[in-house]
Design a protein around this motif. Structure first.
Motif, PDB file in Angstrom:
ATOM      1  N   ALA A  62       0.739   2.137   4.476  1.00 38.62           N
ATOM      2  CA  ALA A  62       1.752   2.177   5.538  1.00 38.62           C
ATOM      3  C   ALA A  62       3.092   2.644   4.978  1.00 38.62           C
ATOM      4  O   ALA A  62       3.511   2.212   3.889  1.00 38.62           O
ATOM      5  N   PHE A  63       3.761   3.526   5.727  1.00 42.14           N
ATOM      6  CA  PHE A  63       5.161   3.862   5.489  1.00 42.14           C
ATOM      7  C   PHE A  63       6.019   3.094   6.483  1.00 42.14           C
ATOM      8  O   PHE A  63       5.559   2.783   7.603  1.00 42.14           O
ATOM      9  N   ASN A  64       7.261   2.794   6.108  1.00 42.72           N
ATOM     10  CA  ASN A  64       8.192   2.266   7.097  1.00 42.72           C
ATOM     11  C   ASN A  64       8.647   3.412   8.002  1.00 42.72           C
ATOM     12  O   ASN A  64       8.342   4.586   7.756  1.00 42.72           O
ATOM     13  N   THR A  87       9.895   3.739   2.293  1.00 38.90           N
ATOM     14  CA  THR A  87       9.127   2.698   1.614  1.00 38.90           C
ATOM     15  C   THR A  87       7.644   2.870   1.930  1.00 38.90           C
ATOM     16  O   THR A  87       7.277   3.161   3.073  1.00 38.90           O
ATOM     17  N   LEU A  88       6.815   2.681   0.911  1.00 42.13           N
ATOM     18  CA  LEU A  88       5.364   2.795   1.050  1.00 42.13           C
ATOM     19  C   LEU A  88       4.711   1.493   0.601  1.00 42.13           C
ATOM     20  O   LEU A  88       5.082   0.930  -0.436  1.00 42.13           O
ATOM     21  N   ALA A  89       3.757   1.021   1.371  1.00 44.38           N
ATOM     22  CA  ALA A  89       2.992  -0.174   0.996  1.00 44.38           C
ATOM     23  C   ALA A  89       1.506   0.174   0.925  1.00 44.38           C
ATOM     24  O   ALA A  89       0.994   0.941   1.749  1.00 44.38           O
ATOM     25  N   GLY A 120      -5.087  -3.287  -1.535  1.00 44.41           N
ATOM     26  CA  GLY A 120      -6.360  -2.934  -2.144  1.00 44.41           C
ATOM     27  C   GLY A 120      -7.530  -3.812  -1.740  1.00 44.41           C
ATOM     28  O   GLY A 120      -7.369  -4.933  -1.244  1.00 44.41           O
ATOM     29  N   GLU A 121      -8.712  -3.274  -1.996  1.00 39.08           N
ATOM     30  CA  GLU A 121      -9.955  -4.007  -1.808  1.00 39.08           C
ATOM     31  C   GLU A 121      -9.989  -5.234  -2.709  1.00 39.08           C
ATOM     32  O   GLU A 121     -10.678  -6.220  -2.415  1.00 39.08           O
ATOM     33  N   ASP A 122      -9.225  -5.187  -3.803  1.00 42.54           N
ATOM     34  CA  ASP A 122      -9.156  -6.308  -4.747  1.00 42.54           C
ATOM     35  C   ASP A 122      -8.074  -7.318  -4.391  1.00 42.54           C
ATOM     36  O   ASP A 122      -7.814  -8.249  -5.158  1.00 42.54           O
ATOM     37  N   GLY A 123      -7.407  -7.146  -3.234  1.00 43.09           N
ATOM     38  CA  GLY A 123      -6.374  -8.091  -2.810  1.00 43.09           C
ATOM     39  C   GLY A 123      -5.004  -7.821  -3.391  1.00 43.09           C
ATOM     40  O   GLY A 123      -4.080  -8.619  -3.205  1.00 43.09           O
ATOM     41  N   HIS A 124      -4.836  -6.684  -4.066  1.00 46.34           N
ATOM     42  CA  HIS A 124      -3.577  -6.339  -4.726  1.00 46.34           C
ATOM     43  C   HIS A 124      -2.645  -5.648  -3.728  1.00 46.34           C
ATOM     44  O   HIS A 124      -3.009  -4.648  -3.111  1.00 46.34           O
ATOM     45  N   LEU A 125      -1.431  -6.171  -3.573  1.00 43.29           N
ATOM     46  CA  LEU A 125      -0.413  -5.602  -2.689  1.00 43.29           C
ATOM     47  C   LEU A 125       0.678  -4.949  -3.519  1.00 43.29           C
ATOM     48  O   LEU A 125       1.226  -5.564  -4.437  1.00 43.29           O
ATOM     49  N   ARG A 126       0.988  -3.696  -3.191  1.00 40.71           N
ATOM     50  CA  ARG A 126       2.058  -2.960  -3.870  1.00 40.71           C
ATOM     51  C   ARG A 126       3.002  -2.362  -2.838  1.00 40.71           C
ATOM     52  O   ARG A 126       2.549  -1.801  -1.835  1.00 40.71           O
ATOM     53  N   VAL A 127       4.297  -2.461  -3.105  1.00 39.37           N
ATOM     54  CA  VAL A 127       5.305  -1.844  -2.243  1.00 39.37           C
ATOM     55  C   VAL A 127       6.217  -1.006  -3.133  1.00 39.37           C
ATOM     56  O   VAL A 127       6.711  -1.484  -4.165  1.00 39.37           O
ATOM     57  N   PHE A 128       6.425   0.257  -2.726  1.00 38.37           N
ATOM     58  CA  PHE A 128       7.201   1.197  -3.528  1.00 38.37           C
ATOM     59  C   PHE A 128       8.357   1.777  -2.717  1.00 38.37           C
ATOM     60  O   PHE A 128       8.261   1.933  -1.494  1.00 38.37           O
ATOM     61  N   LYS A 129       9.423   2.176  -3.427  1.00 38.38           N
ATOM     62  CA  LYS A 129      10.415   3.062  -2.830  1.00 38.38           C
ATOM     63  C   LYS A 129       9.819   4.459  -2.803  1.00 38.38           C
ATOM     64  O   LYS A 129       9.119   4.866  -3.730  1.00 38.38           O
ATOM     65  N   TRP A 130      10.081   5.185  -1.722  1.00 40.41           N
ATOM     66  CA  TRP A 130       9.567   6.549  -1.612  1.00 40.41           C
ATOM     67  C   TRP A 130      10.739   7.531  -1.592  1.00 40.41           C
ATOM     68  O   TRP A 130      11.716   7.274  -0.917  1.00 40.41           O
TER      69      TRP A 130
END
Length: 374
Positions: free
Chosen positions: A148-150, A155-157, A160-170
């Motif tokens: 998802a983008f805001n 911002t990009l989020a 994962g299939e492994d339950g890992h959440l990442r949020v980045f500046k774009w």
């Protein structure tokens, strides 16, 4: 095949609309389109579809493709505007950058970035190309089940299939949030309108709201007994206050729950269907909701009262995998495992935002006034 529906000969996992307003046309093209509009022709929106048969020799292709919707005939183009074969890997999720930067696609092992490309000078001669920009922080991370983008595209989020959440500046890809084991597996993500909050939902049905200014968990939303959360989307009320919608199953019913985003209390719930909700979306203006079902049905709802505005039974012969409103809320695209995509016009929506019923009412008033004058 029903009007607006097209078979693309591969399972479609995700769908979106090209943000044509942010892909600036040349002055010559603008002039040509203006002349065409004066003659009653309107350039239609372009849909992005992705999916395929996956790895292995299934004989089913893997592809990203662009298909134009003709607003006069109400049909998707017989031939795609452009097709990009992704060889032995299917894109299971994608997110289109809202300001026209490109598309991020999630494959089995990593994410890849695609940029818009133009055949000649015109924006409507649109194509895609694999970008030289490498998403190194998303290489080898495994299958991402939510992207998802805001709204601003800053911002990009990824989840994962492994339950890992990442949020980045774009586009810098600077980490804002990097959290493991957030869920058993992340199923859905969405940003609030001000991008200060992110909602994440797992396949176990657990739902969390994150304060990205900290960043930390703001609240874990409670479930009722037997309730399973399926999808999460921020929206807004008629007074422009923000709400959170959660599509859920409860027993053998699918329903929409509305949450106040200040108190995080439930303020409403409406049972809508028998069976499971398999796709969910909110229009950009917040006035409409759409759901797709395991039975292939599509429903469009008015968000203010949760009344069904339109229902199409068996819109697809297979499970609905995506429902997405166009930027102006005039059209809804839906996709399915059954290889089809379908565009449904939304009644009462015009390009300038005026209601069809309002226009007819004004015309009738004018006719009555003319007769009275005579």
């Amino acid at each position: 095949m029903a009007k607006g529906s097209k078979n693309f000969y591969f399972p479609i996992f995700c769908a979106a609309w090209v943000p044509l307003a942010h892909l600036a046309p040349t002055p010559l093209e603008e002039q040509g389109e203006e002349e065409a509009r004066e003659q009653g022709w309107e350039p239609g929106p372009i849909a992005v579809l992705a999916g395929g048969g996956g790895q292995g020799k299934t004989g089913v292709p893997n592809a990203l493709l662009l298909s134009r919707f003709d607003v006069q005939t109400l049909d998707l183009s017989d031939q795609p505007v452009f097709r990009f074969d992704t060889n032995g890997d299917a894109s299971y999720r994608m997110a289109v950058h809202p300001r026209g930067d490109g598309i991020i696609c999630a494959f089995q092992k990593d994410c890849r970035w695609f940029e818009w490309n133009f055949s000649g000078e015109k924006v409507h001669n649109l194509a895609l190309k694999s970008s030289e920009k490498k998403l190194t922080t998303l290489e080898g991370v495994g299958q991402q089940l939510a992207l998802a983008f805001n709204a601003e595209g800053s911002t990009l989020a990824t989840g994962g299939e492994d339950g890992h959440l990442r949020v980045f500046k774009w586009p810098s890809m600077e980490i804002i949030l990097d959290q493991t084991d957030v869920h058993t597996a992340v199923k859905d993500l969405d940003f609030s309108s001000d991008a200060k909050s992110l909602v994440s939902l797992g396949y176990s049905g657990r739902c969390r709201v994150w304060d990205l200014t900290s960043p930390k968990v703001e609240v874990n939303l409670p479930r009722e007994d037997g309730e399973v959360f399926c999808f999460c989307k921020f929206g807004q009320n008629a007074d422009n206050t923000q709400v959170l919608y959660i599509a859920a199953t409860h027993g053998d019913h699918g329903k929409i729950i509305t949450w106040n985003t200040e108190s995080w209390k439930r303020i409403g719930a409406k049972r809508l269907i028998r069976g499971s909700i398999t796709a969910f979306n909110v229009s950009t203006d917040g006035k409409l909701l759409a759901i797709g079902t395991v039975a292939g049905d599509i429903l469009v709802l008015t968000s203010s009262n949760m009344r069904v505005q339109k229902m199409i039974r068996k819109a697809h012969f297979g499970t609905v995998t995506a429902v997405v409103f166009s930027q102006d809320s005039r059209f809804l695209i839906s996709a399915s495992f059954d290889y089809t995509a379908r565009v449904t016009p939304i009644e009462g929506k015009k390009k300038n935002g005026l209601s069809v019923r309002l226009i007819i009412f004004v015309i009738l008033l004018a006719i009555m006034a003319l007769h009275q004058h005579k």
